[in-house]
Design an enzyme around this catalytic site. Structure first.
Site, mmCIF file in Angstrom:
data_model
loop_
_atom_site.group_PDB
_atom_site.id
_atom_site.type_symbol
_atom_site.label_atom_id
_atom_site.label_comp_id
_atom_site.label_asym_id
_atom_site.label_seq_id
_atom_site.Cartn_x
_atom_site.Cartn_y
_atom_site.Cartn_z
ATOM 1 N N ARG B 128 32.795 21.284 -29.873
ATOM 2 C CA ARG B 128 32.409 22.533 -29.181
ATOM 3 C C ARG B 128 33.599 23.218 -28.520
ATOM 4 O O ARG B 128 33.460 23.867 -27.489
ATOM 5 C CB ARG B 128 31.298 22.284 -28.167
ATOM 6 C CG ARG B 128 29.995 21.812 -28.793
ATOM 7 C CD ARG B 128 28.791 22.046 -27.915
ATOM 8 N NE ARG B 128 27.608 21.457 -28.530
ATOM 9 C CZ ARG B 128 27.198 20.220 -28.293
ATOM 10 N NH1 ARG B 128 27.866 19.446 -27.461
ATOM 11 N NH2 ARG B 128 26.125 19.770 -28.891
ATOM 12 N N LYS B 150 39.353 36.594 -32.774
ATOM 13 C CA LYS B 150 38.391 36.601 -33.880
ATOM 14 C C LYS B 150 38.747 35.495 -34.854
ATOM 15 O O LYS B 150 39.894 35.366 -35.280
ATOM 16 C CB LYS B 150 38.412 37.955 -34.603
ATOM 17 C CG LYS B 150 37.641 39.035 -33.896
ATOM 18 C CD LYS B 150 37.421 40.236 -34.820
ATOM 19 C CE LYS B 150 36.648 41.320 -34.102
ATOM 20 N NZ LYS B 150 36.444 42.506 -34.961
ATOM 21 N N GLU B 192 48.780 47.916 -40.234
ATOM 22 C CA GLU B 192 48.065 47.610 -38.984
ATOM 23 C C GLU B 192 48.892 48.051 -37.772
ATOM 24 O O GLU B 192 48.357 48.430 -36.734
ATOM 25 C CB GLU B 192 47.757 46.110 -38.884
ATOM 26 C CG GLU B 192 46.819 45.577 -39.968
ATOM 27 C CD GLU B 192 45.339 45.867 -39.696
ATOM 28 O OE1 GLU B 192 45.012 46.507 -38.674
ATOM 29 O OE2 GLU B 192 44.510 45.458 -40.535
ATOM 30 N N LYS B 233 47.106 45.909 -28.940
ATOM 31 C CA LYS B 233 45.901 45.147 -29.261
ATOM 32 C C LYS B 233 45.403 44.402 -28.030
ATOM 33 O O LYS B 233 44.196 44.359 -27.767
ATOM 34 C CB LYS B 233 46.165 44.160 -30.402
ATOM 35 C CG LYS B 233 44.933 43.296 -30.684
ATOM 36 C CD LYS B 233 44.694 43.000 -32.133
ATOM 37 C CE LYS B 233 43.334 42.343 -32.314
ATOM 38 N NZ LYS B 233 43.127 41.812 -33.659
ATOM 39 N N GLU B 243 33.811 42.953 -28.562
ATOM 40 C CA GLU B 243 33.503 44.115 -29.395
ATOM 41 C C GLU B 243 32.101 44.635 -29.194
ATOM 42 O O GLU B 243 31.303 44.724 -30.123
ATOM 43 C CB GLU B 243 33.752 43.793 -30.885
ATOM 44 C CG GLU B 243 33.778 45.064 -31.732
ATOM 45 C CD GLU B 243 34.302 44.829 -33.140
ATOM 46 O OE1 GLU B 243 35.167 43.967 -33.327
ATOM 47 O OE2 GLU B 243 33.832 45.540 -34.043
ATOM 48 N N ARG B 247 36.475 48.028 -28.478
ATOM 49 C CA ARG B 247 37.245 47.242 -29.436
ATOM 50 C C ARG B 247 37.015 47.714 -30.864
ATOM 51 O O ARG B 247 37.864 47.512 -31.738
ATOM 52 C CB ARG B 247 36.886 45.754 -29.296
ATOM 53 C CG ARG B 247 37.732 44.862 -30.208
ATOM 54 C CD ARG B 247 37.656 43.398 -29.821
ATOM 55 N NE ARG B 247 38.394 42.583 -30.792
ATOM 56 C CZ ARG B 247 38.751 41.331 -30.592
ATOM 57 N NH1 ARG B 247 38.427 40.718 -29.473
ATOM 58 N NH2 ARG B 247 39.418 40.665 -31.512
ATOM 59 N N ASN B 251 38.927 49.084 -35.649
ATOM 60 C CA ASN B 251 38.450 49.159 -37.030
ATOM 61 C C ASN B 251 38.841 50.463 -37.707
ATOM 62 O O ASN B 251 38.373 50.744 -38.814
ATOM 63 C CB ASN B 251 36.935 48.982 -37.072
ATOM 64 C CG ASN B 251 36.530 47.574 -36.697
ATOM 65 O OD1 ASN B 251 37.178 46.610 -37.094
ATOM 66 N ND2 ASN B 251 35.485 47.444 -35.901
ATOM 67 N N HIS B 254 39.154 50.557 -41.325
ATOM 68 C CA HIS B 254 38.631 49.304 -41.853
ATOM 69 C C HIS B 254 37.278 49.451 -42.555
ATOM 70 O O HIS B 254 36.932 48.631 -43.394
ATOM 71 C CB HIS B 254 38.525 48.259 -40.732
ATOM 72 C CG HIS B 254 39.853 47.639 -40.397
ATOM 73 N ND1 HIS B 254 40.925 48.369 -39.956
ATOM 74 C CD2 HIS B 254 40.287 46.338 -40.471
ATOM 75 C CE1 HIS B 254 41.959 47.556 -39.754
ATOM 76 N NE2 HIS B 254 41.603 46.328 -40.049
ATOM 77 N N HIS B 258 37.440 47.865 -45.955
ATOM 78 C CA HIS B 258 36.648 46.693 -46.360
ATOM 79 C C HIS B 258 35.843 46.992 -47.621
ATOM 80 O O HIS B 258 35.691 46.132 -48.488
ATOM 81 C CB HIS B 258 35.696 46.277 -45.236
ATOM 82 C CG HIS B 258 36.366 45.580 -44.104
ATOM 83 N ND1 HIS B 258 35.796 45.464 -42.849
ATOM 84 C CD2 HIS B 258 37.565 44.946 -44.030
ATOM 85 C CE1 HIS B 258 36.624 44.799 -42.044
ATOM 86 N NE2 HIS B 258 37.696 44.484 -42.736
ATOM 87 N N HIS B 273 44.498 43.367 -47.882
ATOM 88 C CA HIS B 273 43.806 43.952 -46.729
ATOM 89 C C HIS B 273 44.538 45.153 -46.132
ATOM 90 O O HIS B 273 43.957 46.230 -45.923
ATOM 91 C CB HIS B 273 43.586 42.867 -45.664
ATOM 92 C CG HIS B 273 42.952 43.364 -44.407
ATOM 93 N ND1 HIS B 273 41.627 43.767 -44.352
ATOM 94 C CD2 HIS B 273 43.460 43.559 -43.159
ATOM 95 C CE1 HIS B 273 41.353 44.166 -43.110
ATOM 96 N NE2 HIS B 273 42.439 44.043 -42.371
#
Lengths: 375, 375
Positions: B128, B150, B192, B233, B243, B247, B251, B254, B258, B273
């Site tokens: 955990r 993330k 990015e 960032k 997010e 946040r 994107n 993105h 994506h 990417h």
């Protein structure tokens, strides 16, 4: 908390922005739709359940959701501890994604601890965290595993070694659902209930000694006992959500208990979790007396009550025999409550006076186990 | 931030009790042991890396750990996006457990975004939550994926749909490690970097227009550009860790990006990417101009700079052709930034003025895609 009416009792878990209610009462499952819609407006849901629980309670829950306009899908897993696996986790995650649920939607666990731990883990990791609601249908899940946000699966290296903390948004404990539980499973849940008294609520333990028959029979004492247990757990969780301190007290009886579960290969025919905990709690009290930390009278009182309700309390109560003390110690050392090689135990100074003991000498654990294994 | 010396630059991510440093500099990997031991005394570690990165940098990291007395094991995964799978996650988790690491021990990700996302997810779920350290070796990972917590894997339903937020305790960005990157991969990371200027730092975008050659060449501007990107960032992450708001600005580019990655089956020979993001950012600016939100001049300036450094900016730049507009829209709708059926886009009022646009009409997205697919 009222025991006079059938109105549900609400216990709040205070975790700031992540606070939530535990709603306890007979037939509360029939109000699930209203309770969920009030807290998560506009949500859709995936119900995760197992085939046994589905036969008894799924219709009630689905009708309640539909009546509240909550669209939902059902994901059914195989009953039993074996479902707490990577394979079933992946299947469950895939089913939730296939239902095109979004981040604001909800996973509902309908079942016992296995369903709750697995569904909660899936809810935690799909889209980096969906809403999660627990609808526990076993006593163990109602008083323990559904409260506090622990989720997880087992691996070949041990039980619950993989998982995350993911708090539910709501817990719905239907006390009437317990009427269909086999007596052995009810007793196993009762062990966790007694644990709260033994940790720091001696008056609750005394109350249980006087009221346990009514709790088993499903009288008013049952709702009260579950509510008091949830309150006890909620207080500990609110103090220490991620188990960096106090929360470890909830492991009273669990270090020995987990080792016994591992030593019996998690074979529920031989030992279920609550039975392991019952033996573990009796051992923790005897071990504390042995170390001159507590009076042997308290150890005897604990053992007497657990035996009275029909729970095992001795290593010799485990059917099929156990490995030797060295082997049991190895299981204990693999348990996750090991910090930097030192053995950490929950010991006690008496009923309701449990404490976290770090650096317990391995030699003393070993000789205590040897004594208790001797015929 | 100094560009005068070779001393590492430290950018702090302010997240209360979970705050951490990003240490940026040439050859910082050689100080990894000292940096880690200072923050996590007594830790042991599992290094997760891939075979390609191991060949270039594993020796350096292992020597640094050993010199600081940090015992460690190495877990090597196959290079490439396919390793962001349940199967590789399970293998990695099993390897960490087999090394008998405890809750206070550390998982170190040595590699690019795939290694970081996978190793971070494993660190989050073993017991955990273990400590996690990022040692990113690609530009994309240094300026984006290693910062912000993330983690995740892909499923048949889409990319990064399964994972959790798990913040690292430390990020070590070795800027000299980028010297061995293929130019195409460096460019992809640069996309990015440019994104941070386009979101809300117009002066940074202008600085990039003037300094990009030095950044590519590995001069002093490289450390500065990476530090300014991490600062950008970190600011967004500190405002909105999970997010639920701002946040989402990260994107930018993105949503289109994506969809293009999905439409090309995540085949890196066709599109990586950062290239998808470059095309996506150019499209987002053109789409914003088309909706009369921003001047077409800004869209042209963005496209001109991205093309100057060698990045693709148009749908026709994707080799091997694309499906039709309806199919691209379906990929967009499966993307996780869909809230209750409405399409959410990051649009802009000009360079450095991005904003979150909810309820963008599907019909306008569709006709915009059709125009851009037309020969």
């Amino acid at each position: 908390m009222s025991t006079e009416t059938e109105a549900p009792v609400v216990v709040s878990v205070d975790l700031g922005a992540r606070s939530y209610d535990i709603v306890i009462g007979p037939a509360i499952l029939g109000s699930a739709g209203v309770e969920i819609a009030r807290r998560i407006p506009g949500t859709r849901a995936a119900i995760v359940t197992d085939a046994n629980v589905a036969a008894a309670h799924l219709r009630t829950l689905r009708d309640a959701l539909s009546a509240a306009g909550i669209g939902h899908e059902v994901v059914t897993i195989a009953p039993g501890e074996k479902s707490k696996s990577f394979a079933t986790l992946q299947d469950t995650v895939d089913a939730i994604l296939a239902a095109r649920l979004e981040r604001g939607d909800t996973v509902i666990a309908l079942g016992g601890g296995v369903v709750g731990d697995l569904a909660g883990f899936a809810a935690a990791i799909v889209r980096r965290g969906m809403n999660f609601v627990q609808a526990p249908t076993s006593l163990l899940a109602q008083v323990d595993s559904s409260v506090g946000g622990k989720t997880g699966i087992n691996t070949g290296h041990g039980k619950n070694l993989v998982g995350v903390f993911h708090q539910p948004r709501l817990v719905l404990a239907d006390t009437a659902a317990l009427d269909t539980l086999p007596p052995r499973e009810f007793r196993a849940g009762y062990a966790e209930m007694a644990k709260y008294g033994l940790i720091d609520r001696p008056e609750f333990f005394a109350w249980l000694e006087n009221n346990w028959k009514d709790i088993f029979a499903g009288g008013a004492a049952r709702v009260e006992a579950i509510a008091r247990s949830c309150r006890a757990k909620a207080d500990v969780v609110a103090r220490d959500e991620h188990e960096v301190g106090d929360r470890a007290l909830l492991n009273l009886g669990h270090t020995f208990g987990h080792a016994l579960e591992a030593a019996t290969c998690y074979d529920s025919a031989r030992l279920v979790h609550g039975e392991g905990v019952a033996i573990g709690m009796a051992l923790a009290h005897r071990f504390s007396a042995r170390l001159n930390l507590a009076s042997p009278d308290d150890a005897e009182r604990v053992e007497a009550h657990l035996r009275e309700v029909g729970l095992p309390t001795r290593l010799s109560d485990v059917p099929g025999g156990l490995p030797d003390a060295e082997a049991l110690l190895a299981y204990i050392a693999q348990d996750k409550k090991v910090a930097r090689g030192a053995l950490t135990f929950i010991l006690t100074r008496g009923i309701g006076q449990a404490f976290i003991a770090k650096d317990v000498p391995i030699s003393q654990v070993l000789s205590f186990l040897e004594e208790n294994l001797a015929p």
